[in-house]
Design a protein around this motif. Sequence first.
Motif, PDB file in Angstrom:
ATOM      1  N   ARG A  78      38.359  46.974  40.217  1.00 46.50           N
ATOM      2  CA  ARG A  78      38.468  45.583  39.801  1.00 46.50           C
ATOM      3  C   ARG A  78      37.905  44.605  40.820  1.00 46.50           C
ATOM      4  O   ARG A  78      37.841  43.406  40.564  1.00 46.50           O
ATOM      5  CB  ARG A  78      39.937  45.246  39.522  1.00 46.50           C
ATOM      6  CG  ARG A  78      40.473  45.927  38.266  1.00 46.50           C
ATOM      7  CD  ARG A  78      41.959  45.654  38.071  1.00 46.50           C
ATOM      8  NE  ARG A  78      42.759  46.269  39.113  1.00 46.50           N
ATOM      9  CZ  ARG A  78      43.156  47.526  39.093  1.00 46.50           C
ATOM     10  NH1 ARG A  78      42.816  48.311  38.090  1.00 46.50           N
ATOM     11  NH2 ARG A  78      43.890  48.029  40.071  1.00 46.50           N
ATOM     12  N   GLY A  79      37.509  45.097  41.968  1.00 42.85           N
ATOM     13  CA  GLY A  79      36.991  44.195  42.977  1.00 42.85           C
ATOM     14  C   GLY A  79      38.090  43.337  43.580  1.00 42.85           C
ATOM     15  O   GLY A  79      39.279  43.595  43.421  1.00 42.85           O
ATOM     16  N   GLY A  80      37.701  42.267  44.264  1.00 41.95           N
ATOM     17  CA  GLY A  80      38.657  41.392  44.906  1.00 41.95           C
ATOM     18  C   GLY A  80      37.965  40.489  45.896  1.00 41.95           C
ATOM     19  O   GLY A  80      36.738  40.564  46.090  1.00 41.95           O
ATOM     20  N   ASP A  81      38.732  39.636  46.527  1.00 40.22           N
ATOM     21  CA  ASP A  81      38.201  38.685  47.503  1.00 40.22           C
ATOM     22  C   ASP A  81      38.760  39.051  48.863  1.00 40.22           C
ATOM     23  O   ASP A  81      39.955  38.884  49.127  1.00 40.22           O
ATOM     24  CB  ASP A  81      38.588  37.258  47.107  1.00 40.22           C
ATOM     25  CG  ASP A  81      37.992  36.236  48.065  1.00 40.22           C
ATOM     26  OD1 ASP A  81      37.059  36.596  48.814  1.00 40.22           O
ATOM     27  OD2 ASP A  81      38.465  35.083  48.076  1.00 40.22           O
ATOM     28  N   VAL A  82      37.923  39.590  49.728  1.00 41.12           N
ATOM     29  CA  VAL A  82      38.342  40.011  51.062  1.00 41.12           C
ATOM     30  C   VAL A  82      37.460  39.307  52.090  1.00 41.12           C
ATOM     31  O   VAL A  82      36.227  39.311  51.972  1.00 41.12           O
ATOM     32  CB  VAL A  82      38.220  41.539  51.237  1.00 41.12           C
ATOM     33  CG1 VAL A  82      38.590  41.938  52.669  1.00 41.12           C
ATOM     34  CG2 VAL A  82      39.100  42.254  50.241  1.00 41.12           C
ATOM     35  N   ARG A  83      38.098  38.711  53.065  1.00 37.79           N
ATOM     36  CA  ARG A  83      37.358  38.032  54.136  1.00 37.79           C
ATOM     37  C   ARG A  83      37.816  38.587  55.477  1.00 37.79           C
ATOM     38  O   ARG A  83      39.007  38.653  55.761  1.00 37.79           O
ATOM     39  CB  ARG A  83      37.590  36.527  54.070  1.00 37.79           C
ATOM     40  CG  ARG A  83      37.110  35.906  52.757  1.00 37.79           C
ATOM     41  CD  ARG A  83      37.313  34.409  52.732  1.00 37.79           C
ATOM     42  NE  ARG A  83      36.914  33.848  51.450  1.00 37.79           N
ATOM     43  CZ  ARG A  83      36.941  32.554  51.155  1.00 37.79           C
ATOM     44  NH1 ARG A  83      37.382  31.681  52.072  1.00 37.79           N
ATOM     45  NH2 ARG A  83      36.564  32.136  49.961  1.00 37.79           N
ATOM     46  N   LEU A  84      36.838  38.987  56.277  1.00 37.44           N
ATOM     47  CA  LEU A  84      37.105  39.522  57.606  1.00 37.44           C
ATOM     48  C   LEU A  84      36.269  38.749  58.607  1.00 37.44           C
ATOM     49  O   LEU A  84      35.049  38.611  58.433  1.00 37.44           O
ATOM     50  CB  LEU A  84      36.770  41.018  57.672  1.00 37.44           C
ATOM     51  CG  LEU A  84      37.572  41.920  56.717  1.00 37.44           C
ATOM     52  CD1 LEU A  84      37.018  43.340  56.740  1.00 37.44           C
ATOM     53  CD2 LEU A  84      39.046  41.926  57.104  1.00 37.44           C
TER      54      LEU A  84
END
Length: 641
Positions: A218-224
């Motif tokens: 489903r994917g997603g929003d990831v910020r690193l």
Amino acid sequence: MPLPPGPPGEPGSWLLLTDEHPVALGRAVALALALAEAGDEALSLPQDDLDELPGLLADRPVRGVVFLTGAPHAYHDPEDARDLLRAVLSVVARLGDGVRLHLVAQSGGEPGLAFVRGLVRVLAFDRPGLRASLVDFDARSDVDVLARELRADAPDDEVRWRRGVRYAARLARVPLVDGVATGPGAYVVTGGFGALGLATARWLAEHGATRIVLCGRRGGDVRLSGVDVVVVAGDIAEAGVADRLVAAATADGLPLRGIVHAAAAGDDVEATWRPKVLGARRLHEATADSPPDWWLTYASAAALFGSPGRTAVATADAWLEAFARWRRSRGLPATTVHWGAWTADPVLDSMPVAEGLDALPAVLASDLPSVGIARLDVGRAAGLLPRRPFFSALQADVQPSPAGGTPHERLAVLFAGLLGCPPGAVAPDVPLVELGLDSLTATRARAAVEREFGVALPVPLLLRGADLDDLAEYVTSPAEPVRAAPRVLREGEGTPVLLFPSAGHVALVEHLTVPCYGFEPLGPERCVELLRTVQPTGPYRLGGGLLAFEVAVRLTALGERVDVVVLVDATPPATPMPPYPGRVVLFHAEDDAALGWAACCADLHVEVVPEDAEALARRLAAELAGHPSPGATPVSTLEEP
């Protein structure tokens, strides 16, 4: 490891089964001749006649059942390997304890055959009476070697023959080495939105990754911070998704440094094998022109230690381990990491995710095809794991517990440790299930009791209401199981009703007018023997839980007539099996239970459990007395949610 001499005794018989691949059929003929040279007899049974297996073994006792697989190339496709697993499970479902199962493969390093070791490790928990073993031999080891291996009946259950030399698998510790840094570059993480996948992505970011490509359904929003995070939504097992991952990782000429295949397991073989096994194959194909510096596949400790009921996970992860070796044999990087327990577990201590990931640099530096990372209390684990040569090094380091105290006292200490309570809280007359014993803990308890007393304790005995008094009697006189004789619950005339187990049916018995007998949870084969002492021939009417169904399957295989099996909120069999042809009536509270039973019953009818216990007792009694309720719903009318 040299092969021990075969046991003395009269010549015996062997049942040879195959996957019906031409290579397996030819090997079966050669093995039959080799066994004949040694004075033994070989029997055979085609796949189409597997329903006759229980009856055949009842009439013709054998020294062992041997399942031979075909050529390695026949199982290169993961779907073919999965079909082989189902075929083997179909055989396992028809075997009773007391006959050893030998799985024979000439894997040649092919993952589609080597995965069977995962099944062997699970069966050591689930079906210890089978003493299941894997014999993997190469083309240079002739069939006489296999005949000698079988006839020796050695305790080793994972054996490999190479160039005439015998090797037996043993679990061993490996020392940690100085780790290597990951550094700049691109990394791909499948299962990237699961807890472990995200934790791995953060670990990579902290160690200098330039770009991290995360893949999930489903994917997603990831910020690193400081990292280019690219999200590719999709099923890694679908064609083209792995290519998109690699393309995203190597865009702008960035080198592909590492791959972490962390796809999660599903609820069954299909849902587990697809992302793990087929997904790994897709990644391999997608990186053919741009191999990474390193490649990690995440697996569970189920494939390393074995784990009750986890056939799908253990076999898929064993496939991944074999696939890593297969890649390495072709000069490609690959390591399988078997992770221990992240939460509470009867054998393994829970381990923080960060602590596990801290070991990854050492894993990369070790350059091993397979490693396990777990917190392990050796003293506790050694008493809970099955008594297999595979664990001999682990168990040899543990001093046996003192045998002082009465059986009650020793059992109280043992179960207190398993249940996490003081020994004084384990009262001798309180059923252990009321103290929190579940199926997983019961399986661990069986191994612990066997280590302490040298007696194999039936798991069903634990789960169906046994207390310390029952267990103390069993371990001191196992030849006479606790209350083995059928109990007369009601006298009368007509076709008897047979209940499995005998406890918990007071209200039902009051509504019966026919004879009724109750049986203790001693396993289906023993129960069939006992029921014939009160009812030599059919038709039979059975009631209770899963054990009642298992007895019906055995009786039908023996050619007996079973009119009906009535079940109440019973858990369906964990192992796939052909549909049972007779009438089964299930009183259930959840639709999921009915749908699970539908897979193994050709004539299943369901009724919702009424809230009124008295009404339930009357309806159960009517079904068992041969008066089916008009309200019973054929399962075919249920819709899967």
